[in-house]
Write a protein that holds these residues in place. Structure first.
Motif, PDB file in Angstrom:
ATOM      1  N   ASN A 161      10.614  31.806   2.300  1.00  0.00           N
ATOM      2  CA  ASN A 161      11.099  30.598   1.612  1.00  0.00           C
ATOM      3  C   ASN A 161      12.575  30.678   1.246  1.00  0.00           C
ATOM      4  OD1 ASN A 161       8.536  29.530   1.818  1.00  0.00           O
ATOM      5  ND2 ASN A 161       7.947  30.011  -0.287  1.00  0.00           N
ATOM      6  N   GLY A 162      13.342  31.348   2.064  1.00  0.00           N
ATOM      7  CA  GLY A 162      14.783  31.416   1.842  1.00  0.00           C
ATOM      8  C   GLY A 162      15.226  32.434   0.821  1.00  0.00           C
ATOM      9  N   ILE A 163      14.290  33.138   0.215  1.00  0.00           N
ATOM     10  CA  ILE A 163      14.639  34.164  -0.775  1.00  0.00           C
ATOM     11  C   ILE A 163      14.935  35.468  -0.040  1.00  0.00           C
ATOM     12  CG2 ILE A 163      13.897  35.407  -2.838  1.00  0.00           C
ATOM     13  CD1 ILE A 163      11.912  33.124  -3.360  1.00  0.00           C
ATOM     14  N   LYS A 164      16.090  36.053  -0.306  1.00  0.00           N
ATOM     15  CA  LYS A 164      16.466  37.285   0.381  1.00  0.00           C
ATOM     16  C   LYS A 164      15.803  38.498  -0.259  1.00  0.00           C
ATOM     17  CE  LYS A 164      20.968  35.664   2.033  1.00  0.00           C
ATOM     18  NZ  LYS A 164      22.433  35.948   2.057  1.00  0.00           N
ATOM     19  N   LEU A 207      -5.678  44.271   1.785  1.00  0.00           N
ATOM     20  CA  LEU A 207      -4.934  43.054   1.485  1.00  0.00           C
ATOM     21  C   LEU A 207      -3.663  42.997   2.319  1.00  0.00           C
ATOM     22  CD1 LEU A 207      -5.302  42.810  -2.399  1.00  0.00           C
ATOM     23  CD2 LEU A 207      -6.466  41.432  -0.656  1.00  0.00           C
ATOM     24  N   LEU A 208      -3.331  41.791   2.767  1.00  0.00           N
ATOM     25  CA  LEU A 208      -2.093  41.527   3.495  1.00  0.00           C
ATOM     26  C   LEU A 208      -1.093  40.908   2.533  1.00  0.00           C
ATOM     27  CD1 LEU A 208      -3.830  39.860   6.574  1.00  0.00           C
ATOM     28  CD2 LEU A 208      -3.173  42.268   6.333  1.00  0.00           C
ATOM     29  N   THR A 209       0.134  41.409   2.528  1.00  0.00           N
ATOM     30  CA  THR A 209       1.098  40.957   1.517  1.00  0.00           C
ATOM     31  C   THR A 209       2.351  40.314   2.104  1.00  0.00           C
ATOM     32  OG1 THR A 209       2.061  43.183   1.411  1.00  0.00           O
ATOM     33  CG2 THR A 209       0.318  42.649  -0.175  1.00  0.00           C
ATOM     34  N   ALA A 210       2.519  40.337   3.430  1.00  0.00           N
ATOM     35  CA  ALA A 210       3.697  39.719   4.040  1.00  0.00           C
ATOM     36  C   ALA A 210       3.435  38.238   4.269  1.00  0.00           C
ATOM     37  CB  ALA A 210       4.048  40.410   5.358  1.00  0.00           C
ATOM     38  N   ASN A 211       3.969  37.408   3.392  1.00  0.00           N
ATOM     39  CA  ASN A 211       3.847  35.964   3.536  1.00  0.00           C
ATOM     40  C   ASN A 211       5.045  35.302   2.869  1.00  0.00           C
ATOM     41  OD1 ASN A 211       3.037  35.442   0.627  1.00  0.00           O
ATOM     42  ND2 ASN A 211       1.326  36.754   1.268  1.00  0.00           N
ATOM     43  N   ASN A 212       5.143  33.996   2.990  1.00  0.00           N
ATOM     44  CA  ASN A 212       6.344  33.311   2.511  1.00  0.00           C
ATOM     45  C   ASN A 212       6.441  33.239   0.996  1.00  0.00           C
ATOM     46  OD1 ASN A 212       4.088  31.418   3.075  1.00  0.00           O
ATOM     47  ND2 ASN A 212       5.447  29.874   2.190  1.00  0.00           N
ATOM     48  N   HIS A 213       5.412  33.678   0.274  1.00  0.00           N
ATOM     49  CA  HIS A 213       5.467  33.672  -1.191  1.00  0.00           C
ATOM     50  C   HIS A 213       5.591  35.071  -1.801  1.00  0.00           C
ATOM     51  CE1 HIS A 213       4.939  29.400  -1.926  1.00  0.00           C
ATOM     52  NE2 HIS A 213       3.997  29.374  -0.985  1.00  0.00           N
ATOM     53  N   CYS A 214       5.739  36.087  -0.975  1.00  0.00           N
ATOM     54  CA  CYS A 214       5.738  37.453  -1.519  1.00  0.00           C
ATOM     55  C   CYS A 214       6.956  37.763  -2.369  1.00  0.00           C
ATOM     56  CB  CYS A 214       5.585  38.475  -0.398  1.00  0.00           C
ATOM     57  SG  CYS A 214       6.945  38.516   0.785  1.00  0.00           S
ATOM     58  N   LEU A 215       8.010  36.947  -2.266  1.00  0.00           N
ATOM     59  CA  LEU A 215       9.215  37.163  -3.081  1.00  0.00           C
ATOM     60  C   LEU A 215       9.376  36.098  -4.158  1.00  0.00           C
ATOM     61  CD1 LEU A 215      11.865  38.248  -0.396  1.00  0.00           C
ATOM     62  CD2 LEU A 215      10.651  39.685  -2.031  1.00  0.00           C
ATOM     63  N   ASP A 216       8.292  35.398  -4.488  1.00  0.00           N
ATOM     64  CA  ASP A 216       8.388  34.331  -5.485  1.00  0.00           C
ATOM     65  C   ASP A 216       8.924  34.815  -6.824  1.00  0.00           C
ATOM     66  OD1 ASP A 216       7.494  32.520  -3.672  1.00  0.00           O
ATOM     67  OD2 ASP A 216       5.593  32.071  -4.670  1.00  0.00           O
ATOM     68  N   ARG A 217       8.656  36.060  -7.167  1.00  0.00           N
ATOM     69  CA  ARG A 217       9.177  36.636  -8.406  1.00  0.00           C
ATOM     70  C   ARG A 217      10.207  37.741  -8.118  1.00  0.00           C
ATOM     71  NH1 ARG A 217       6.360  35.571 -13.278  1.00  0.00           N
ATOM     72  NH2 ARG A 217       5.839  33.361 -13.179  1.00  0.00           N
ATOM     73  N   GLY A 218      10.828  37.647  -6.955  1.00  0.00           N
ATOM     74  CA  GLY A 218      11.914  38.547  -6.615  1.00  0.00           C
ATOM     75  C   GLY A 218      11.483  39.998  -6.482  1.00  0.00           C
ATOM     76  N   LYS A 219      12.440  40.864  -6.672  1.00  0.00           N
ATOM     77  CA  LYS A 219      12.212  42.299  -6.542  1.00  0.00           C
ATOM     78  C   LYS A 219      11.151  42.780  -7.526  1.00  0.00           C
ATOM     79  CE  LYS A 219      14.751  46.670  -7.128  1.00  0.00           C
ATOM     80  NZ  LYS A 219      14.501  47.277  -5.815  1.00  0.00           N
ATOM     81  N   THR A 220      11.236  42.324  -8.773  1.00  0.00           N
ATOM     82  CA  THR A 220      10.260  42.740  -9.792  1.00  0.00           C
ATOM     83  C   THR A 220       8.851  42.339  -9.397  1.00  0.00           C
ATOM     84  OG1 THR A 220      11.921  42.572 -11.539  1.00  0.00           O
ATOM     85  CG2 THR A 220       9.609  42.555 -12.211  1.00  0.00           C
ATOM     86  N   GLY A 221       8.699  41.102  -8.902  1.00  0.00           N
ATOM     87  CA  GLY A 221       7.382  40.619  -8.520  1.00  0.00           C
ATOM     88  C   GLY A 221       6.816  41.363  -7.334  1.00  0.00           C
ATOM     89  N   LEU A 222       7.646  41.640  -6.343  1.00  0.00           N
ATOM     90  CA  LEU A 222       7.175  42.371  -5.171  1.00  0.00           C
ATOM     91  C   LEU A 222       6.696  43.764  -5.564  1.00  0.00           C
ATOM     92  CD1 LEU A 222       8.634  42.537  -1.634  1.00  0.00           C
ATOM     93  CD2 LEU A 222       8.350  44.670  -2.894  1.00  0.00           C
TER      94      LEU A 222
END
Length: 298
Positions: A167-170, A103-118
């Motif tokens: 998506n602008g999320i650091k 699976l590839l995980t580097a995309n613009n939604h990978c931080l949608d749930r922040g640190k916990t989600g990643l």
């Protein structure tokens, strides 16, 4: 002497005819919109995604290595679709059961749930023993796991994965998301080359959404990646299919897929209702085994 020479030639001919082959399969964006989450909910409150893959499971499982772009987090409840994706864990189970190996995980939604989600996404992927590339808890894990080397059937394949942004999320330290940066990519290519893999495949999350042609940045970056030693390039993000190229350099061929489009999605914009299953067969001849000279004991 003539008989000995003929015998050696025969051995080499038999060895060289034994060609090694491996088949890699790539699909585009594995997404989960709200309507898909609701449709997968069962009467007992769990989720069943097996119907999503029923018609393609055989094709996916047939490949030696099947690779997909996981464009959701597994961030836990509340489950949500666009714009901040968090899919049920059962979705990952269905992906595994469908035959995906990487699976590839580097995309613009990978931080949608922040640190916990990643971090939770990584934990879930690891719980299924699925190799992944693109996001990491910290620099130590990235150094240990990246580039991702897949070894199977006598081949060693290096997988690289980068995204244009989040998506602008650091990114929250010490987490790492592989973003497109030539200095970093070049260092990673050199790390991959040091292992002498049979192929280096760069999976790029790039381009402009809904555009049927690659933009100038994609084309220039593709040229640069090939020049640095990448063998093949597989793209995602635009959510629509973009052109493919097969470039020849001497006896080498380089496949470029600018965008595979969506694979599992509920998007309604024009041309987002389909995607590609791209199959790449790599071949090589093993080096002939050395022939020991005959010893005369007389």
């Amino acid at each position: 002497m003539k008989a000995l020479i003929s015998f050696i030639f025969l051995l080499y001919s038999v060895t060289l005819s034994s060609q090694e082959r491996i088949t890699l399969l790539f699909v585009g964006d594995l997404m989960q919109h709200r309507a898909q989450i609701d449709a997968a909910r069962t009467s007992d409150g769990k989720y069943d995604y097996s119907p999503c893959f029923s018609l393609v499971k055989e094709e996916i499982s047939r490949a030696d290595i099947a690779i997909g772009n996981l464009e959701v987090t597994l961030g836990g409840k509340p489950y949500q679709g666009y714009p901040t994706f968090s899919a049920p864990d059962e979705y990952l189970q269905a992906i595994k059961d469908a035959g995906f190996d990487v699976l590839l995980t580097a995309n613009n939604h990978c931080l949608d749930r922040g640190k916990t989600g990643l971090e939770r996404t990584i934990t879930q992927i690891e719980s299924f023993s699925i190799p992944y590339a693109g996001t990491y808890r910290n620099a130590i894990e990235r150094k240990q796991l990246y580039p991702l080397f897949i070894r199977k059937k006598g081949f060693c394949i290096a997988i690289l994965n980068y995204t244009y942004g989040t998506n602008g999320i650091k990114v929250s330290a010490p987490n790492i998301v592989n973003c497109i940066d030539k200095k970093t990519i070049l260092k990673d290519i050199h790390s991959a080359q040091a292992v002498r893999p049979d192929a280096i495949i760069a999976c790029m999350h790039w381009g402009e959404e809904y555009q049927s042609l690659p933009n100038r940045e994609q084309c220039e970056l593709a040229d640069w990646l090939l020049k640095q030693g990448v063998t093949h390039i597989i793209g995602s993000h635009p959510h629509v299919i973009q052109p493919m190229e097969l470039r020849t350099n001497g006896n080498q061929q380089h496949a470029i897929v600018y965008s595979l489009g969506n694979f599992i999605s509920n998007m309604s914009a024009a041309n987002t209702d389909g995607g590609l299953i791209f199959t790449l067969q790599l071949e090589k001849y093993p080096l002939p085994k050395p022939i020991r000279p005959l010893q005369n004991h007389s």
